[in-house]
Scaffold this motif. Sequence first.
Motif, PDB file in Angstrom:
ATOM      1  N   LYS A 168       0.857  -1.173   0.000  1.00  0.00           N
ATOM      2  CA  LYS A 168       0.000   0.000   0.000  1.00  0.00           C
ATOM      3  C   LYS A 168       0.900   1.232   0.000  1.00  0.00           C
ATOM      4  O   LYS A 168       1.784   1.365   0.858  1.00  0.00           O
ATOM      5  CB  LYS A 168      -0.912  -0.002   1.228  1.00  0.00           C
ATOM      6  N   ILE A 169       0.706   2.093  -0.991  1.00  0.00           N
ATOM      7  CA  ILE A 169       1.497   3.318  -1.101  1.00  0.00           C
ATOM      8  C   ILE A 169       0.646   4.476  -0.580  1.00  0.00           C
ATOM      9  O   ILE A 169      -0.414   4.781  -1.136  1.00  0.00           O
ATOM     10  CB  ILE A 169       1.927   3.590  -2.554  1.00  0.00           C
ATOM     11  N   TYR A 170       1.098   5.097   0.500  1.00  0.00           N
ATOM     12  CA  TYR A 170       0.393   6.244   1.061  1.00  0.00           C
ATOM     13  C   TYR A 170       0.993   7.524   0.479  1.00  0.00           C
ATOM     14  O   TYR A 170       2.198   7.758   0.608  1.00  0.00           O
ATOM     15  CB  TYR A 170       0.543   6.279   2.584  1.00  0.00           C
ATOM     16  N   THR A 171       0.178   8.326  -0.166  1.00  0.00           N
ATOM     17  CA  THR A 171       0.648   9.609  -0.692  1.00  0.00           C
ATOM     18  C   THR A 171      -0.111  10.736   0.000  1.00  0.00           C
ATOM     19  O   THR A 171      -1.025  10.494   0.794  1.00  0.00           O
ATOM     20  CB  THR A 171       0.452   9.712  -2.215  1.00  0.00           C
ATOM     21  N   THR A 172       0.236  11.954  -0.319  1.00  0.00           N
ATOM     22  CA  THR A 172      -0.430  13.110   0.294  1.00  0.00           C
ATOM     23  C   THR A 172      -1.891  13.206  -0.120  1.00  0.00           C
ATOM     24  O   THR A 172      -2.681  13.880   0.533  1.00  0.00           O
ATOM     25  CB  THR A 172       0.296  14.405  -0.091  1.00  0.00           C
ATOM     26  N   THR A 173      -2.260  12.517  -1.208  1.00  0.00           N
ATOM     27  CA  THR A 173      -3.637  12.636  -1.709  1.00  0.00           C
ATOM     28  C   THR A 173      -4.376  11.308  -1.824  1.00  0.00           C
ATOM     29  O   THR A 173      -5.582  11.307  -2.059  1.00  0.00           O
ATOM     30  CB  THR A 173      -3.648  13.303  -3.100  1.00  0.00           C
ATOM     31  N   ASP A 174      -3.679  10.180  -1.669  1.00  0.00           N
ATOM     32  CA  ASP A 174      -4.313   8.911  -2.013  1.00  0.00           C
ATOM     33  C   ASP A 174      -3.660   7.742  -1.272  1.00  0.00           C
ATOM     34  O   ASP A 174      -2.611   7.887  -0.647  1.00  0.00           O
ATOM     35  CB  ASP A 174      -4.183   8.696  -3.530  1.00  0.00           C
ATOM     36  N   GLU A 175      -4.316   6.577  -1.363  1.00  0.00           N
ATOM     37  CA  GLU A 175      -3.727   5.307  -0.934  1.00  0.00           C
ATOM     38  C   GLU A 175      -3.850   4.344  -2.104  1.00  0.00           C
ATOM     39  O   GLU A 175      -4.959   4.088  -2.583  1.00  0.00           O
ATOM     40  CB  GLU A 175      -4.456   4.751   0.288  1.00  0.00           C
TER      41      GLU A 175
END
Length: 247
Positions: A165-172
Amino acid sequence: MHMPYSCIIIDDEPDAVEILTDYIQQMPELKLTNSYVDPVVAMAEINQSSGVDFIFMDIDMPRISGIDLSKSIRDKCNRLVFTTAHTKYAFEAFEVEADAYLLKPFTFAKFALTVNKLIKVVIAPTAKQAAQKHFYVKTTEERNRFVRVYIPDIIAVESVKNYIKIYTTTDEIVTYLTLKEIKEKLNETANFIQVHRSFIISTDHIEKIEGSLVKLPKEMLIPIGTFFKDAFFEYLNKHTIKTGRMN
């Protein structure tokens, strides 16, 4: 201003090479440095070169396809443009991070429009893609769905069973990769560190460290694993301003 931009053509059809050569010569912003009708020769020579700004490449070629060839030479060009008569390769082109896809036969107007759009995005010096700011992953949500992931936006990556799971500032974003595979990509920058067997975090997004917990945006609290403590606190010590005052 960086002009003209160096170009290479790879196409097993001499007529196609001739047309592209003519198109490139009509644009003062471009300069043709070489052309190849044999993709194997192209692979050998380009891999020995210092790199080029644009590569215009066919996909359906003998001995090695443009898709396979691109995997070998992608880091040698700043802009990769596929030129092909087949729409069936669109997803493969997307996966190898092609910047554009020109469907044959294409006019000079279409060629010029595509090139001008790519030139507007500042072309950085060729450098093993170390300055690359994004990559693509195939998501688990539906077949042939790809998502562009901007590296500066990544907060953390978590390994969960057989996916990450890649957590970004806007999404998962959920994708069927291993932590090892994504770590190899992120290691091209100096801004990521593994702090737990299941977590890689971006040092750019660390808010605070409290004991053995790292606080990240979105109220994420990541534990520092025993095996990773030494490397993490070495990083922390290196980036901490120390006072020379006596207590």
